[in-house]
Design a protein around this motif. Sequence first.
Motif, PDB file in Angstrom:
ATOM      1  N   ALA A  96      18.782  29.585  22.503  1.00  0.00           N
ATOM      2  CA  ALA A  96      18.143  30.769  21.899  1.00  0.00           C
ATOM      3  C   ALA A  96      19.142  31.659  21.157  1.00  0.00           C
ATOM      4  N   ARG A  97      20.398  31.635  21.545  1.00  0.00           N
ATOM      5  CA  ARG A  97      21.365  32.535  20.889  1.00  0.00           C
ATOM      6  C   ARG A  97      21.577  32.159  19.432  1.00  0.00           C
ATOM      7  N   ARG A  98      21.501  33.141  18.592  1.00  0.00           N
ATOM      8  CA  ARG A  98      21.807  32.944  17.169  1.00  0.00           C
ATOM      9  C   ARG A  98      22.545  34.180  16.700  1.00  0.00           C
ATOM     10  N   SER A  99      23.301  34.022  15.637  1.00  0.00           N
ATOM     11  CA  SER A  99      23.934  35.196  15.047  1.00  0.00           C
ATOM     12  C   SER A  99      22.854  35.996  14.330  1.00  0.00           C
ATOM     13  N   ILE A 100      22.704  37.240  14.753  1.00  0.00           N
ATOM     14  CA  ILE A 100      21.652  38.113  14.218  1.00  0.00           C
ATOM     15  C   ILE A 100      22.264  39.070  13.195  1.00  0.00           C
ATOM     16  N   ARG A 101      21.644  39.135  12.025  1.00  0.00           N
ATOM     17  CA  ARG A 101      22.237  39.930  10.940  1.00  0.00           C
ATOM     18  C   ARG A 101      21.298  40.999  10.415  1.00  0.00           C
ATOM     19  N   ALA A 102      20.347  41.422  11.260  1.00  0.00           N
ATOM     20  CA  ALA A 102      19.491  42.585  10.967  1.00  0.00           C
ATOM     21  C   ALA A 102      18.952  43.069  12.306  1.00  0.00           C
TER      22      ALA A 102
ATOM     23  N   LYS B 187      27.659  25.391   3.639  1.00  0.00           N
ATOM     24  CA  LYS B 187      26.221  25.170   3.882  1.00  0.00           C
ATOM     25  C   LYS B 187      25.580  26.361   4.595  1.00  0.00           C
ATOM     26  N   VAL B 188      26.245  26.869   5.618  1.00  0.00           N
ATOM     27  CA  VAL B 188      25.616  27.970   6.368  1.00  0.00           C
ATOM     28  C   VAL B 188      25.516  29.206   5.479  1.00  0.00           C
ATOM     29  N   GLY B 189      26.506  29.398   4.619  1.00  0.00           N
ATOM     30  CA  GLY B 189      26.468  30.531   3.687  1.00  0.00           C
ATOM     31  C   GLY B 189      25.312  30.381   2.710  1.00  0.00           C
TER      32      GLY B 189
ATOM     33  N   ARG C 171      27.423  44.514   4.712  1.00  0.00           N
ATOM     34  CA  ARG C 171      26.606  44.918   5.877  1.00  0.00           C
ATOM     35  C   ARG C 171      27.306  44.590   7.195  1.00  0.00           C
ATOM     36  N   ASN C 172      28.269  43.649   7.111  1.00  0.00           N
ATOM     37  CA  ASN C 172      29.117  43.404   8.282  1.00  0.00           C
ATOM     38  C   ASN C 172      29.714  44.704   8.800  1.00  0.00           C
ATOM     39  N   TYR C 173      30.105  45.560   7.859  1.00  0.00           N
ATOM     40  CA  TYR C 173      30.839  46.771   8.238  1.00  0.00           C
ATOM     41  C   TYR C 173      29.918  47.896   8.713  1.00  0.00           C
TER      42      TYR C 173
ATOM     43  N   CYS D 260      25.938  39.492  17.226  1.00  0.00           N
ATOM     44  CA  CYS D 260      26.603  38.733  16.161  1.00  0.00           C
ATOM     45  C   CYS D 260      28.105  38.936  16.312  1.00  0.00           C
ATOM     46  N   ALA D 261      28.815  37.839  16.469  1.00  0.00           N
ATOM     47  CA  ALA D 261      30.287  37.919  16.480  1.00  0.00           C
ATOM     48  C   ALA D 261      30.738  38.149  15.041  1.00  0.00           C
ATOM     49  N   GLN D 262      31.747  38.982  14.852  1.00  0.00           N
ATOM     50  CA  GLN D 262      32.164  39.344  13.498  1.00  0.00           C
ATOM     51  C   GLN D 262      33.682  39.368  13.336  1.00  0.00           C
ATOM     52  N   GLU D 263      34.183  38.304  12.750  1.00  0.00           N
ATOM     53  CA  GLU D 263      35.602  38.290  12.381  1.00  0.00           C
ATOM     54  C   GLU D 263      35.868  39.166  11.167  1.00  0.00           C
ATOM     55  N   ALA D 264      34.789  39.571  10.500  1.00  0.00           N
ATOM     56  CA  ALA D 264      34.940  40.436   9.317  1.00  0.00           C
ATOM     57  C   ALA D 264      35.821  41.645   9.644  1.00  0.00           C
ATOM     58  N   TRP D 265      35.779  42.064  10.902  1.00  0.00           N
ATOM     59  CA  TRP D 265      36.561  43.250  11.290  1.00  0.00           C
ATOM     60  C   TRP D 265      38.059  43.006  11.253  1.00  0.00           C
TER      61      TRP D 265
ATOM     62  N   VAL E 217      18.610  29.107  11.220  1.00  0.00           N
ATOM     63  CA  VAL E 217      19.057  28.213  12.297  1.00  0.00           C
ATOM     64  C   VAL E 217      20.177  27.368  11.697  1.00  0.00           C
ATOM     65  N   SER E 218      21.394  27.691  12.079  1.00  0.00           N
ATOM     66  CA  SER E 218      22.549  27.009  11.480  1.00  0.00           C
ATOM     67  C   SER E 218      22.592  25.551  11.940  1.00  0.00           C
ATOM     68  N   GLU E 219      23.050  24.695  11.050  1.00  0.00           N
ATOM     69  CA  GLU E 219      23.110  23.266  11.383  1.00  0.00           C
ATOM     70  C   GLU E 219      24.326  22.958  12.250  1.00  0.00           C
ATOM     71  N   ARG E 220      24.324  21.779  12.852  1.00  0.00           N
ATOM     72  CA  ARG E 220      25.493  21.292  13.583  1.00  0.00           C
ATOM     73  C   ARG E 220      25.817  19.890  13.108  1.00  0.00           C
ATOM     74  N   MET E 221      27.109  19.570  13.107  1.00  0.00           N
ATOM     75  CA  MET E 221      27.517  18.216  12.734  1.00  0.00           C
ATOM     76  C   MET E 221      27.010  17.253  13.803  1.00  0.00           C
TER      77      MET E 221
HETATM   78  C1  LIG Z   1      34.515  34.385  16.312  1.00  0.00           C
HETATM   79  C2  LIG Z   1      33.365  34.429  15.355  1.00  0.00           C
HETATM   80  C3  LIG Z   1      33.397  35.282  14.261  1.00  0.00           C
HETATM   81  C4  LIG Z   1      32.337  35.370  13.369  1.00  0.00           C
HETATM   82  N1  LIG Z   1      32.386  36.264  12.341  1.00  0.00           N
HETATM   83  C5  LIG Z   1      31.281  36.480  11.566  1.00  0.00           C
HETATM   84  C6  LIG Z   1      31.266  37.522  10.597  1.00  0.00           C
HETATM   85  O1  LIG Z   1      32.239  38.234  10.383  1.00  0.00           O
HETATM   86  N2  LIG Z   1      30.118  37.737   9.915  1.00  0.00           N
HETATM   87  C7  LIG Z   1      28.994  36.973  10.114  1.00  0.00           C
HETATM   88  O2  LIG Z   1      27.974  37.228   9.456  1.00  0.00           O
HETATM   89  N3  LIG Z   1      28.986  35.969  11.029  1.00  0.00           N
HETATM   90  C8  LIG Z   1      30.098  35.720  11.762  1.00  0.00           C
HETATM   91  N4  LIG Z   1      30.089  34.740  12.730  1.00  0.00           N
HETATM   92  C9  LIG Z   1      28.870  33.951  12.952  1.00  0.00           C
HETATM   93  C10 LIG Z   1      29.002  32.515  12.475  1.00  0.00           C
HETATM   94  O3  LIG Z   1      28.804  32.453  11.091  1.00  0.00           O
HETATM   95  C11 LIG Z   1      27.938  31.702  13.234  1.00  0.00           C
HETATM   96  O4  LIG Z   1      28.281  31.668  14.598  1.00  0.00           O
HETATM   97  C12 LIG Z   1      27.787  30.270  12.751  1.00  0.00           C
HETATM   98  O5  LIG Z   1      27.365  30.236  11.424  1.00  0.00           O
HETATM   99  C13 LIG Z   1      26.785  29.500  13.634  1.00  0.00           C
HETATM  100  O6  LIG Z   1      25.545  30.168  13.637  1.00  0.00           O
HETATM  101  P1  LIG Z   1      24.870  30.714  14.980  1.00  0.00           P
HETATM  102  O7  LIG Z   1      25.809  31.713  15.592  1.00  0.00           O
HETATM  103  O8  LIG Z   1      23.600  31.380  14.525  1.00  0.00           O
HETATM  104  O9  LIG Z   1      24.636  29.565  15.876  1.00  0.00           O
HETATM  105  C14 LIG Z   1      31.185  34.587  13.590  1.00  0.00           C
HETATM  106  C15 LIG Z   1      31.144  33.723  14.682  1.00  0.00           C
HETATM  107  C16 LIG Z   1      32.212  33.636  15.554  1.00  0.00           C
HETATM  108  C17 LIG Z   1      32.141  32.700  16.728  1.00  0.00           C
END
Ligand SMILES: Cc1cc2nc3c(=O)[nH]c(=O)nc-3n(C[C@H](O)[C@H](O)[C@H](O)COP(=O)(O)O)c2cc1C
Length: 231
Positions: A23-29, A104-106, A129-131, A175-180, A218-222
């Motif tokens: 169920a976990r997904r990166s949420i961007r809103a 692809k995910v982008g 919007r990351n910020y 949502c994990a964000q390395e953007a920071w 829903v991001s793909e996986r290899m």
């Molecule tokens: C450590 C880490 C940093 C990430 N940084 C960003 C980010 O800065 N911005 C963003 O939109 N997504 C970020 N993501 C999300 C990834 O893009 C995402 O995990 C990947 O595309 C797989 O999708 P899912 O999380 O929905 O399964 C990050 C994920 C991880 C694990």
Amino acid sequence: MHPYHTPTFTRNLDMNVSDAVAARRSIRAFLDTPVDNDLIRTLLEKSARAPSGGNVQPWQVHVINGSRMDDFQQHLAQRDPREQPAYEIYPKDLPSPYRDSRFKVGEDMYALLGIPRDDRAGRLKHLMRNYRFFDAPAAFFCMIDRTMGPPQWSDLGMFLQTFMLLAQEAGLDTCAQEAWATRPDAVSSFLQTPDNMMVFCGIAIGYKDPDAPVNTLVSERMPLEQWATFN
Ligand SMILES: Cc1cc2nc3c(=O)[nH]c(=O)nc-3n(C[C@H](O)[C@H](O)[C@H](O)COP(=O)(O)O)c2cc1C
């Protein structure tokens, strides 16, 4: 409203680990529904059961929530955005197949947002919007001592995924964000962290906007054969 999206911490007894992982997904809103600091504290305490080499537990967490989030946004707006990144997020020449997955995910995400490739301004606007933590009302920064190396950085990953799964169980999205990593000075000057500490990433925390198309990604996986060998 999705049954898991209750603003109070009710443990979902129907959710096992496999469900949480799926169920976990990166949420961007995110919705502006507040998140209680007590809930974040509980989740962090539980997450600290994550393993770490030598039980070093190298994670340092700084939560910002509620009015502190507003303070942080004000602080950020006053800082020069041209910073030296804390670290290089990807290798300079990211090879295939990793580069292809990233591309692809982008593309999948921008397709859902309706932003074509040539709309550079539109893509930048979304990136920015990351910020704002994608409007999440709460977040934390995960920091690490600069003396730590790759093994301890991998420990952070275990801790963070444990947190994100427990958040899922509690009905929260993340949502994990390395953007920071591109705004290390803005982050450390706000948190007033000592020079030996560096930011690894932020984790946006909140309740997802169920109507936002970007959240349907829903991001793909290899395929397994591409990365696992049974000898
Ligand atoms: C450590 C880490 C940093 C990430 N940084 C960003 C980010 O800065 N911005 C963003 O939109 N997504 C970020 N993501 C999300 C990834 O893009 C995402 O995990 C990947 O595309 C797989 O999708 P899912 O999380 O929905 O399964 C990050 C994920 C991880 C694990």
